[in-house]
Every structure is written in structure tokens, then in C-alpha cells.
Design a protein around this motif. Structure first.
Motif, PDB file in Angstrom:
ATOM      1  N   ALA A  84       1.019  -1.216  -0.183  1.00  0.00           N
ATOM      2  CA  ALA A  84      -0.130  -0.016  -0.113  1.00  0.00           C
ATOM      3  C   ALA A  84       0.900   1.347   0.169  1.00  0.00           C
ATOM      4  O   ALA A  84       0.535   2.252  -0.909  1.00  0.00           O
ATOM      5  N   PHE A  85       2.016   1.529   0.829  1.00  0.00           N
ATOM      6  CA  PHE A  85       3.061   2.474   0.763  1.00  0.00           C
ATOM      7  C   PHE A  85       3.401   2.587  -0.566  1.00  0.00           C
ATOM      8  O   PHE A  85       3.633   3.738  -1.072  1.00  0.00           O
ATOM      9  N   GLN A  86       3.973   1.535  -1.459  1.00  0.00           N
ATOM     10  CA  GLN A  86       4.345   1.617  -2.678  1.00  0.00           C
ATOM     11  C   GLN A  86       3.425   2.152  -3.671  1.00  0.00           C
ATOM     12  O   GLN A  86       3.558   3.035  -4.384  1.00  0.00           O
ATOM     13  N   GLU A  87       2.079   1.755  -3.473  1.00  0.00           N
ATOM     14  CA  GLU A  87       1.222   2.198  -4.137  1.00  0.00           C
ATOM     15  C   GLU A  87       0.692   3.773  -3.974  1.00  0.00           C
ATOM     16  O   GLU A  87       0.642   4.593  -5.065  1.00  0.00           O
ATOM     17  N   ARG A  88       0.861   4.028  -2.859  1.00  0.00           N
ATOM     18  CA  ARG A  88       0.645   5.588  -2.429  1.00  0.00           C
ATOM     19  C   ARG A  88       1.764   6.610  -2.715  1.00  0.00           C
ATOM     20  O   ARG A  88       1.548   7.742  -2.863  1.00  0.00           O
ATOM     21  N   GLY A  89       3.112   5.888  -3.038  1.00  0.00           N
ATOM     22  CA  GLY A  89       4.127   6.418  -3.236  1.00  0.00           C
ATOM     23  C   GLY A  89       5.189   6.345  -4.283  1.00  0.00           C
ATOM     24  O   GLY A  89       4.663   6.865  -5.737  1.00  0.00           O
ATOM     25  N   PRO A  90       5.980   5.606  -4.399  1.00  0.00           N
ATOM     26  CA  PRO A  90       6.745   5.312  -5.736  1.00  0.00           C
ATOM     27  C   PRO A  90       6.245   4.921  -7.035  1.00  0.00           C
ATOM     28  O   PRO A  90       6.528   5.389  -7.957  1.00  0.00           O
ATOM     29  N   ARG A  91       5.244   3.969  -6.827  1.00  0.00           N
ATOM     30  CA  ARG A  91       4.221   3.568  -7.944  1.00  0.00           C
ATOM     31  C   ARG A  91       3.502   4.281  -8.242  1.00  0.00           C
ATOM     32  O   ARG A  91       2.416   3.974  -9.384  1.00  0.00           O
ATOM     33  N   LEU A  92       2.848   5.563  -7.725  1.00  0.00           N
ATOM     34  CA  LEU A  92       1.747   6.357  -7.934  1.00  0.00           C
ATOM     35  C   LEU A  92       1.976   7.076  -9.253  1.00  0.00           C
ATOM     36  O   LEU A  92       3.046   7.722  -9.458  1.00  0.00           O
ATOM     37  N   ASN A  93       0.918   7.150 -10.023  1.00  0.00           N
ATOM     38  CA  ASN A  93       0.695   7.761 -11.212  1.00  0.00           C
ATOM     39  C   ASN A  93       0.210   9.160 -11.008  1.00  0.00           C
ATOM     40  O   ASN A  93      -0.893   9.138 -10.292  1.00  0.00           O
ATOM     41  N   GLY A  94       0.719  10.283 -11.434  1.00  0.00           N
ATOM     42  CA  GLY A  94       0.226  11.547 -11.146  1.00  0.00           C
ATOM     43  C   GLY A  94      -1.294  11.829 -11.790  1.00  0.00           C
ATOM     44  O   GLY A  94      -1.652  12.828 -11.163  1.00  0.00           O
ATOM     45  N   LEU A  95      -1.764  11.140 -12.694  1.00  0.00           N
ATOM     46  CA  LEU A  95      -2.990  11.309 -13.209  1.00  0.00           C
ATOM     47  C   LEU A  95      -4.005  10.576 -12.328  1.00  0.00           C
ATOM     48  O   LEU A  95      -5.247  10.658 -12.769  1.00  0.00           O
ATOM     49  N   ALA A  96      -3.655   9.649 -11.492  1.00  0.00           N
ATOM     50  CA  ALA A  96      -4.574   8.812 -10.673  1.00  0.00           C
ATOM     51  C   ALA A  96      -5.500   9.789  -9.989  1.00  0.00           C
ATOM     52  O   ALA A  96      -5.170  10.815  -9.298  1.00  0.00           O
ATOM     53  N   TYR A  97      -6.793   9.406  -9.687  1.00  0.00           N
ATOM     54  CA  TYR A  97      -7.746  10.030  -8.895  1.00  0.00           C
ATOM     55  C   TYR A  97      -7.324   9.308  -7.465  1.00  0.00           C
ATOM     56  O   TYR A  97      -7.516   8.038  -7.177  1.00  0.00           O
ATOM     57  N   LEU A  98      -7.252  10.220  -6.499  1.00  0.00           N
ATOM     58  CA  LEU A  98      -6.966   9.902  -5.192  1.00  0.00           C
ATOM     59  C   LEU A  98      -7.973  10.248  -4.157  1.00  0.00           C
ATOM     60  O   LEU A  98      -8.414  11.397  -4.161  1.00  0.00           O
ATOM     61  N   CYS A  99      -8.374   9.174  -3.132  1.00  0.00           N
ATOM     62  CA  CYS A  99      -9.075   9.494  -1.967  1.00  0.00           C
ATOM     63  C   CYS A  99      -8.514   8.645  -0.753  1.00  0.00           C
ATOM     64  O   CYS A  99      -8.696   7.746  -0.572  1.00  0.00           O
ATOM     65  N   LEU A 100      -7.338   9.446  -0.362  1.00  0.00           N
ATOM     66  CA  LEU A 100      -6.510   8.874   0.745  1.00  0.00           C
ATOM     67  C   LEU A 100      -6.879   9.348   2.016  1.00  0.00           C
ATOM     68  O   LEU A 100      -6.879  10.707   2.153  1.00  0.00           O
ATOM     69  N   ARG A 101      -6.659   8.378   3.082  1.00  0.00           N
ATOM     70  CA  ARG A 101      -6.720   9.085   4.435  1.00  0.00           C
ATOM     71  C   ARG A 101      -5.599   8.166   5.028  1.00  0.00           C
ATOM     72  O   ARG A 101      -5.497   7.126   5.086  1.00  0.00           O
ATOM     73  N   GLY A 102      -4.564   9.073   5.734  1.00  0.00           N
ATOM     74  CA  GLY A 102      -3.416   8.572   6.595  1.00  0.00           C
ATOM     75  C   GLY A 102      -3.642   7.586   7.402  1.00  0.00           C
ATOM     76  O   GLY A 102      -2.750   7.006   7.997  1.00  0.00           O
ATOM     77  N   TRP A 103      -4.940   7.732   8.242  1.00  0.00           N
ATOM     78  CA  TRP A 103      -5.205   6.706   9.332  1.00  0.00           C
ATOM     79  C   TRP A 103      -5.629   5.338   8.996  1.00  0.00           C
ATOM     80  O   TRP A 103      -6.170   4.426   9.698  1.00  0.00           O
ATOM     81  N   VAL A 104      -5.874   5.181   7.411  1.00  0.00           N
ATOM     82  CA  VAL A 104      -6.426   3.954   7.133  1.00  0.00           C
ATOM     83  C   VAL A 104      -5.234   3.275   6.157  1.00  0.00           C
ATOM     84  O   VAL A 104      -5.008   3.982   5.011  1.00  0.00           O
ATOM     85  N   ASP A 105      -4.730   2.246   6.563  1.00  0.00           N
ATOM     86  CA  ASP A 105      -3.584   1.703   5.625  1.00  0.00           C
ATOM     87  C   ASP A 105      -3.913   1.067   4.322  1.00  0.00           C
ATOM     88  O   ASP A 105      -3.572   1.299   3.288  1.00  0.00           O
TER      89      ASP A 105
END
Length: 160
Positions: A106-127
Motif C-alpha cells: 500500500a505504501f508503494q502504491e501511495r508513493g513510488p508507484r503512484l501515477n500523477g494522473l490517478a484519482y486519489l481518495c486517501l486517508r493517512g489513518w487507513v492503511d
């Protein structure tokens, strides 16, 4: 952010569609502790003027911050025809492969592998996160990535 697709609301005179999956990404205990500490700071700021003012400020700050947390809590919802993640809605016919990730993945998806065009709805307290490909040829968004506490139930609802 992807725009909402037309037809997401139930027509007037009919009952709303029952969701196959629904979840609110409520803030965790840590976020509420921060709200409490910041609210108590109101006492310290106004106590020299008067304890009543300080306590009133703490109550007002707590209510305002609590409302802000409530209002900004996104909903993840799957119906027979649509997926909602936060404020964005997409028809399920435009959805491709869906995968769940947790921990380091999940960390990799939210960071290094993230595409800048992706739609994100992330909350830091949910892994855990779920990644769903977007197949709409008119949408430049390659995929949606959003937090969920129950990724396997969400994937099961999308597969139904």
C-alpha cells in the motif's frame, strides 16, 4: 479529479438504490486526540481574560473541528451501477481490474508507484488501499486509488 457522471441520483418518485457496499473513512483516535488538544489550547489562550471565556473557546473549537472532520470524511460506496469514492462517482461499466494492497505494498502504491494522473481518495489513518483501473476512453485518469478498511469486502461487492 474525475467529474461525476450523469444519472447517479435516483429519479424522483423512486426509492434510492441500496448500496452493495458502503463505508465512511472516519478519523481514527489519533485525529480526535489532536482535536481535543487543540481545543484545550483555547483555555490557555483565554484563561488570563477569564476561565469562562477559555472554556467557551475550548467548546467552540472542539465543535468546529469536529464538524470539519465529519464534513471531510469521505464515503466509499458501491451500487449495482456506480462506484463513489469521496466526491467522485463513476459508472461501473468504466471500471477495469481491481486490486487491494496493504502494508508495504500500500505504501508503494501511495508513493513510488503512484501515477500523477490517478484519482486519489486517501486517508493517512487507513492503511489498506484499493486500486481500480479506469477504462473510459474519454477520461485521462488511469486508475482510482482510495483507502478502505475492508478491501476484500469492497472487491467482492465490485465482483458481484
Amino acid at each position: 479529479m474525475p467529474e461525476s457522471r450523469p444519472g447517479s441520483a435516483a429519479p424522483s418518485g423512486t426509492s434510492p438504490v441500496q448500496p452493495l457496499y458502503s463505508e465512511r473513512l472516519w478519523p481514527g483516535l489519533g485525529a480526535w486526540m489532536i482535536v481535543l488538544v487543540l481545543s484545550l489550547a483555547g483555555i490557555l489562550v483565554l484563561a488570563p481574560i477569564g476561565w469562562g471565556y477559555g472554556i467557551a473557546a475550548a467548546v467552540v473549537l472542539f465543535l468546529a473541528q469536529g464538524f470539519a472532520l465529519y464534513a471531510s470524511t469521505p464515503r466509499i460506496e458501491v451500487t449495482e451501477t456506480h462506484l463513489r469514492a469521496g466526491k467522485a462517482v463513476i459508472e461501473r461499466s468504466f471500471l477495469g481490474a481491481a486490486q487491494a494492497f496493504s502494508g508495504d505494498e500500500a505504501f508503494q502504491e501511495r508513493g513510488p508507484r503512484l501515477n500523477g494522473l490517478a484519482y486519489l481518495c486517501l486517508r493517512g489513518w487507513v492503511d489498506p488501499v484499493v486500486r481500480i483501473e479506469v477504462l473510459d476512453p474519454e477520461d485521462s485518469t488511469p486508475y482510482w486509488l482510495f483507502s478502505t478498511r475492508r478491501p476484500q469486502q469492497l472487491l467482492a461487492a465490485l465482483a458481484s
